[in-house]
Scaffold this motif. Structure first.
Motif, short mmCIF file in Angstrom:
data_model
loop_
_atom_site.label_atom_id
_atom_site.label_comp_id
_atom_site.label_asym_id
_atom_site.label_seq_id
_atom_site.Cartn_x
_atom_site.Cartn_y
_atom_site.Cartn_z
N ALA A 120 0.95 -1.26 0.07
CA ALA A 120 0.03 0.14 -0.09
C ALA A 120 0.86 1.17 0.05
O ALA A 120 0.56 2.29 -0.58
CB ALA A 120 -0.97 0.12 1.30
N GLY A 121 1.91 1.24 0.85
CA GLY A 121 2.89 2.56 0.98
C GLY A 121 3.40 2.69 -0.57
O GLY A 121 3.68 3.76 -0.96
N LEU A 122 3.84 1.44 -1.48
CA LEU A 122 4.46 1.74 -2.64
C LEU A 122 3.48 2.19 -3.48
O LEU A 122 3.47 2.94 -4.60
CB LEU A 122 5.12 0.49 -3.26
CG LEU A 122 6.42 0.10 -2.78
CD1 LEU A 122 6.76 -1.41 -2.92
CD2 LEU A 122 7.37 0.96 -3.11
N LEU A 123 2.30 1.54 -3.55
CA LEU A 123 1.34 1.86 -4.68
C LEU A 123 -0.03 2.68 -4.55
O LEU A 123 -0.57 3.40 -5.22
CB LEU A 123 0.83 0.45 -5.16
CG LEU A 123 1.70 -0.67 -5.63
CD1 LEU A 123 0.95 -2.04 -5.82
CD2 LEU A 123 2.33 -0.01 -7.04
N LEU A 124 -0.31 2.89 -3.26
CA LEU A 124 -1.49 3.76 -2.82
C LEU A 124 -1.23 4.95 -2.22
O LEU A 124 -2.17 5.77 -2.01
CB LEU A 124 -2.54 2.86 -2.06
CG LEU A 124 -2.97 1.55 -2.69
CD1 LEU A 124 -3.96 0.85 -1.87
CD2 LEU A 124 -3.73 1.86 -4.17
N GLY A 125 -0.13 5.12 -1.44
CA GLY A 125 0.24 6.13 -0.69
C GLY A 125 -0.26 6.36 0.68
O GLY A 125 -0.41 5.03 1.20
N GLU A 126 0.00 7.32 1.45
CA GLU A 126 -0.29 7.21 2.83
C GLU A 126 -1.61 6.68 3.40
O GLU A 126 -1.90 6.08 4.32
CB GLU A 126 0.08 8.59 3.31
CG GLU A 126 -0.87 9.88 2.61
CD GLU A 126 -0.48 11.14 3.31
OE1 GLU A 126 -1.22 12.15 3.13
OE2 GLU A 126 0.66 11.31 3.82
N MET A 181 10.86 -0.41 -3.19
CA MET A 181 10.87 1.27 -2.42
C MET A 181 11.98 2.03 -2.78
O MET A 181 12.00 2.97 -3.03
CB MET A 181 10.45 0.99 -1.33
CG MET A 181 10.12 2.02 -0.33
SD MET A 181 9.60 1.75 1.45
CE MET A 181 8.20 1.05 1.03
N LEU A 182 13.15 1.26 -2.41
CA LEU A 182 14.50 2.00 -2.55
C LEU A 182 14.86 2.30 -3.81
O LEU A 182 15.34 3.38 -4.19
CB LEU A 182 15.61 0.99 -2.03
CG LEU A 182 15.51 0.68 -0.49
CD1 LEU A 182 16.58 -0.21 -0.15
CD2 LEU A 182 15.69 2.18 0.46
N ARG A 183 14.51 1.42 -4.91
CA ARG A 183 14.80 1.97 -6.13
C ARG A 183 13.83 2.78 -6.70
O ARG A 183 14.39 3.91 -7.40
CB ARG A 183 14.31 0.35 -7.23
CG ARG A 183 14.96 0.96 -8.64
CD ARG A 183 14.67 -0.53 -9.44
NE ARG A 183 13.29 -0.61 -9.86
CZ ARG A 183 12.84 -1.46 -10.59
NH1 ARG A 183 13.61 -2.32 -11.34
NH2 ARG A 183 11.52 -1.43 -10.85
N SER A 184 12.43 3.18 -6.25
CA SER A 184 11.82 3.99 -6.30
C SER A 184 12.39 5.43 -5.92
O SER A 184 12.25 6.43 -6.70
CB SER A 184 10.35 4.13 -5.99
OG SER A 184 9.69 2.64 -6.60
N LEU A 185 12.90 5.39 -4.73
CA LEU A 185 13.40 6.46 -4.24
C LEU A 185 14.74 7.14 -4.79
O LEU A 185 14.87 8.19 -5.27
CB LEU A 185 13.78 6.46 -2.83
CG LEU A 185 12.65 6.23 -1.67
CD1 LEU A 185 13.06 5.71 -0.50
CD2 LEU A 185 11.73 7.59 -1.57
N GLN A 186 15.42 5.76 -5.24
CA GLN A 186 16.69 6.36 -6.12
C GLN A 186 16.28 6.84 -7.62
O GLN A 186 16.77 7.72 -7.98
CB GLN A 186 17.40 5.03 -6.45
CG GLN A 186 18.73 5.54 -6.95
CD GLN A 186 19.82 6.20 -6.09
OE1 GLN A 186 19.74 5.99 -4.96
NE2 GLN A 186 20.38 7.15 -6.87
N ASP A 187 15.48 6.35 -8.30
CA ASP A 187 14.97 7.04 -9.49
C ASP A 187 14.57 8.38 -9.20
O ASP A 187 14.70 9.06 -10.11
CB ASP A 187 13.87 6.07 -10.13
CG ASP A 187 14.46 4.70 -10.22
OD1 ASP A 187 15.39 4.37 -10.60
OD2 ASP A 187 13.62 3.78 -10.58
#
Length: 246
Positions: A120-126, A181-187
């Motif tokens: 949910a954190g990755l795909l739907l947000g808070e 999640m880390l890859r998304s942050l790095q991107d």
């Protein structure tokens, strides 16, 4: 055939929406990892633990696999948010079913609630995180209440091998989500750096243009001043000539 196979496993791309493309990529990766883990779990349970192929546990896994593939199909049609919500809800319901029919809050499935929360954190947000945290907490309270008041009959606790098997699957999924999640942050960081670099280049170009324009304005002003002086001189001569003629 090869291209069709590759297309089947490749995440969709939406050129008009970068965020949708990122979510679709994450969703595709999560779906593939989930399917692989469930297939391996069915094989291990069937051949090494003599579980029935269409027993309650394997049947729940098969239904989950079908829903995962359905969500990936929906994602390819552009409905990424709906597909994400459907996938996360399916995983959460599957874990809830396994916990309620097995060892309750002592089952590895209960600890697996971390998986849909991370999804949910990755795909739907808070809001998605808050919703699934609340649902997981309520489910835990319901399991504890049912067990305390003997409303359900729990199975015998899993053997160490079974517990390690199930928790390993949870660890793999959790690790996969943390990786994305880390890859998304790095991107996102790389995009920010690229944007900052582009802005820096644009500022340099603007500064160069500003200096060039200032020089041109100064040259034009100097030229106009010279012409004004020449015109003033001509005007003075003309006045003198007129005066002499008079």
């Amino acid at each position: 055939m090869k291209n069709a196979f590759r297309k089947f496993f490749t995440a969709p791309v939406f050129p008009e929406d970068e965020d949708k493309t990122r979510s679709a990529s994450v969703l595709n990766g999560i779906g593939r990892v989930t399917t692989i883990i469930l297939v391996l779990r069915i094989i291990a349970g069937t051949f090494f633990e003599q579980e029935m192929v269409f027993g309650n546990v394997n049947l729940a896994f098969l239904i989950t696999i079908l829903i995962v593939e359905l969500t990936l199909y929906i994602s390819r049609q552009g409905y990424v948010k709906i597909a994400s919500l459907l996938l996360i809800a399916t995983v959460w319901l599957g874990l809830s079913y396994l916990a309620w029919t097995s060892d309750g809050i002592r089952d590895a499935a209960f600890f697996g609630y971390f998986v849909p929360i991370l999804m949910a954190g990755l795909l739907l947000g808070e809001r998605g995180v808050i919703g699934f945290v609340a649902a997981s907490a309520l489910s835990g309270m319901g399991l504890a209440y049912a067990e305390t008041n003997q409303l359900v009959t729990l199975n015998a606790l899993d053997t160490p091998v079974e517990f390690v098997r199930d928790t390993t699957a949870v660890f793999i999924l959790t690790g996969a989500f943390l990786y994305w999640m880390l890859r998304s942050l790095q991107d996102a960081l790389n995009r920010t750096r690229a944007t900052a670099h582009e802005l820096s280049l644009s500022n340099r170009e603007l500064s160069t243009l500003q200096v060039d324009l200032e020089q041109r304005v100064e040259e034009r002003t100097s030229e106009l001043n010279k012409r004004a002086a020449q015109l003033e001189a001509v005007s003075s001569v003309a006045r003198t000539i007129a005066s002499v003629q008079d």
